[in-house]
Scaffold this active site. Sequence first.
Site, PDB file in Angstrom:
ATOM      1  N   GLU A  47       0.983  -1.198  -0.365  1.00  0.00           N
ATOM      2  CA  GLU A  47      -0.338  -0.065  -0.077  1.00  0.00           C
ATOM      3  C   GLU A  47       0.975   1.213  -0.561  1.00  0.00           C
ATOM      4  OE1 GLU A  47      -2.647   0.825   3.868  1.00  0.00           O
ATOM      5  OE2 GLU A  47      -3.456   2.220   2.723  1.00  0.00           O
ATOM      6  N   ARG A 273       5.865 -12.802   9.172  1.00  0.00           N
ATOM      7  CA  ARG A 273       6.471 -11.562   9.156  1.00  0.00           C
ATOM      8  C   ARG A 273       8.506 -11.190   9.792  1.00  0.00           C
ATOM      9  NH1 ARG A 273       4.744  -6.388   9.380  1.00  0.00           N
ATOM     10  NH2 ARG A 273       2.681  -6.957   8.692  1.00  0.00           N
ATOM     11  N   LYS A 283       4.495   0.202   9.195  1.00  0.00           N
ATOM     12  CA  LYS A 283       4.540   2.302   8.568  1.00  0.00           C
ATOM     13  C   LYS A 283       4.316   3.033   9.072  1.00  0.00           C
ATOM     14  CE  LYS A 283       3.458   0.136   4.666  1.00  0.00           C
ATOM     15  NZ  LYS A 283       3.028   0.265   2.764  1.00  0.00           N
TER      16      LYS A 283
HETATM   17  P1  ATP Z   1       2.937  -2.270   7.972  1.00  0.00           P
HETATM   18  O1  ATP Z   1       2.720  -3.310   8.662  1.00  0.00           O
HETATM   19  O2  ATP Z   1       4.685  -2.340   7.926  1.00  0.00           O
HETATM   20  O3  ATP Z   1       2.534  -1.093   7.656  1.00  0.00           O
HETATM   21  P2  ATP Z   1       1.844  -3.399   5.583  1.00  0.00           P
HETATM   22  O4  ATP Z   1       1.752  -4.947   5.448  1.00  0.00           O
HETATM   23  O5  ATP Z   1       0.271  -3.482   5.801  1.00  0.00           O
HETATM   24  O6  ATP Z   1       3.259  -3.081   6.701  1.00  0.00           O
HETATM   25  P3  ATP Z   1       1.507  -3.470   3.108  1.00  0.00           P
HETATM   26  O7  ATP Z   1       2.044  -2.563   1.587  1.00  0.00           O
HETATM   27  O8  ATP Z   1       0.869  -3.904   3.203  1.00  0.00           O
HETATM   28  O9  ATP Z   1       1.964  -3.300   4.289  1.00  0.00           O
HETATM   29  O10 ATP Z   1       2.573  -4.785   2.517  1.00  0.00           O
HETATM   30  C1  ATP Z   1       3.456  -5.189   0.999  1.00  0.00           C
HETATM   31  C2  ATP Z   1       3.730  -6.266   1.705  1.00  0.00           C
HETATM   32  O11 ATP Z   1       4.226  -6.442   1.984  1.00  0.00           O
HETATM   33  C3  ATP Z   1       2.870  -7.356   1.843  1.00  0.00           C
HETATM   34  O12 ATP Z   1       2.141  -8.346   1.106  1.00  0.00           O
HETATM   35  C4  ATP Z   1       3.000  -8.110   3.642  1.00  0.00           C
HETATM   36  O13 ATP Z   1       2.213  -9.071   3.566  1.00  0.00           O
HETATM   37  C5  ATP Z   1       4.476  -7.538   3.457  1.00  0.00           C
HETATM   38  N1  ATP Z   1       5.541  -7.202   4.148  1.00  0.00           N
HETATM   39  C6  ATP Z   1       5.103  -5.810   5.083  1.00  0.00           C
HETATM   40  N2  ATP Z   1       5.723  -6.260   6.128  1.00  0.00           N
HETATM   41  C7  ATP Z   1       6.435  -7.424   6.395  1.00  0.00           C
HETATM   42  C8  ATP Z   1       7.479  -7.543   7.017  1.00  0.00           C
HETATM   43  N3  ATP Z   1       7.764  -7.484   8.133  1.00  0.00           N
HETATM   44  N4  ATP Z   1       8.300  -9.620   6.549  1.00  0.00           N
HETATM   45  C9  ATP Z   1       6.899 -10.038   5.922  1.00  0.00           C
HETATM   46  N5  ATP Z   1       6.742  -9.474   4.845  1.00  0.00           N
HETATM   47  C10 ATP Z   1       6.324  -8.304   4.825  1.00  0.00           C
HETATM   48 MG    MG Z   2      -1.020  -3.672   4.508  1.00  0.00          MG
END
Ligand code: ATP
Ligand code: MG
Length: 579
Positions: A47, A273, A283
């Site tokens: 996102e 993760r 984020k």
């Molecule tokens: P955050 O929790 O940091 O805001 P998010 O999951 O909301 O991260 P997205 O932009 O939705 O952020 O993530 C894009 C992709 O990266 C998704 O498929 C998510 O599962 C993966 N991702 C995000 N954080 C991690 C992590 N710490 N380890 C592995 N994959 C991750």
């Molecule tokens: Mg997300």
Amino acid sequence: MTTEARRVTVDAADDAAGGLDFIRQIVVEDRRAGKHAGRVRTRFPPEPNGYLHIGHAKSICLNFGLAAEHGGLCNLRMDDTNPTTESVEYVRAIEDDVRWLGFDWDGRFYHAADYFEQLYDCAVRLIEAGKAYVCELQGAEVSEYRGRWNRPGRNSPWRDRTVAENLDLFARMRAGEFEDGSRTLRARIDMASPNMNLRDPTIYRIRRAPHYRSGDAWCIYPMYDFTHPLSDAFEGITHSLCTLEFEDHRPLYDWFLENIDAPCRPRQIEFARLNLSYTVLSKRRLLELVSEGRVAGWDDPRMPTIVGFRRRGYTPEAIRDFCDRIGIAKANSIVSIAQLEDAVRQDLNRRALRVMGVLRPLKVVIENYPDGRVEEVEAVNNPEDAGMGSRVVPFSRELYVERTDFREDPPRKYFRLAPGREVRLRYAYFITCREAVRDPATGEVVELRCTYDPETRGGYAPDGRKVRGTIHWVSAPHAVEAEVRLYDHLFTRVNPEDAGVGGDYMDALNPASLETLTGCRVEPSLRGAPAGSRYQFERRGYFCVDPDTTDGRLVINRTVTLRDTWAKIEKAQQAQTAG
Ligand code: ATP
Ligand code: MG
């Protein structure tokens, strides 16, 4: 391991046993079973509401890596359905970061926002099938009706509207007839399901906010759980890889695909993760650090963002290697940040130029060296790689050495400068310390008077005499002055989120995460080095030129310390003097 080395043949029966992680095994099995005609298509779906961090790198390496190993493709997709948090700045940054990490989506760059019309049609189909309804419950009522994990929910009073009424209301939601929050479109599933995600989840909400991509075209926006499986299906994704917190959403993911009768049925697979010690990887948290001014920006070298690491001097190769080493697992854990630093060291060890830089300078005057004379000594650029050649470094009567390389009263096992002690100046000569000159006012040592042995040019004595210490130095009149920024972990707790009652991750912010040294002196070969140039300062660690550098000002980041005997000895000595 390279993609080539890991390329998987679906016919070889023993591939699955060959050390593949559980996701790679599933993909092999799916291909063998002929699912999706053996095709593999993945996607990385961030996102655009912030910059990418090292956790995203893990996901990027997995999605792009896995596809490449199977001759498949990976899409880059903005998961952009939230008008209030997303921006073009973030989209651009994400593209840059993925490319910098070394991956290419080859024009397969998609936006969930571009599917708004298609998604709307899918919602209409659900309504027509009696599987979605317009609900008028408000915030608190919605959660009241939803029940608890141990108590079933109740049906919304709006659940049994006719299809015609729902179609009409949904069209009017889109047309902007209703206020924000006054109505939602909900999937009609099961208010008594033990899985809360299936208790008639919201699929559309009214939100009058312009979207960075669709502008004012919409005042209703689809929810993530609805958008994601359908976007995957539209793109023909075969394996939809996501993190563990989505495990409970998988039944809903499948429900949408089934009830919309999607032509493609991607399979969602969850993995753990990445969590890193002394680091926050969310984020939302990172945005707080930036907006509250706790760091200088998203690319502050202390940030675990890709832009931060890049500015700090980490290489894409090191980050990819780290992701490879930690692997993919099904259970959450905290990976030590030392593992990441180790990958960085290993990569830089191979490629960084060795140079000499003095962080805390102490002047040395070589009394028996002719005034005005300059010699050029030859220095090796990288002992790991003879192909990197050598350079010449000027040597003269006045030098700088590291303040910590002199001790008036040396402890045991201290083999560096001390009164009467002889040491080797790397690549140059043996020198002997004759006297320490003090500032009469403060008593601080401000200069060392030394002599050199002209017979020891190159750092070896023809008489076979040995010295136990070798130190680095720079010629005072030739040295370039620099500001050097030393970084430590941003947080003092292994898990910053582990804050206890009433605590907060911000409590664990490390007040000493940045130390700025001015008046450092580096060898002249660094003059004019462009931002991003990486070096090993002998005995000091890995460093890189910061973009704050201007014509008259050299700014250098410490990328990572050297983990070698010097560091160990120094630590032991500090403990000795402290104790
Ligand atoms: P955050 O929790 O940091 O805001 P998010 O999951 O909301 O991260 P997205 O932009 O939705 O952020 O993530 C894009 C992709 O990266 C998704 O498929 C998510 O599962 C993966 N991702 C995000 N954080 C991690 C992590 N710490 N380890 C592995 N994959 C991750
Ligand atoms: Mg997300």
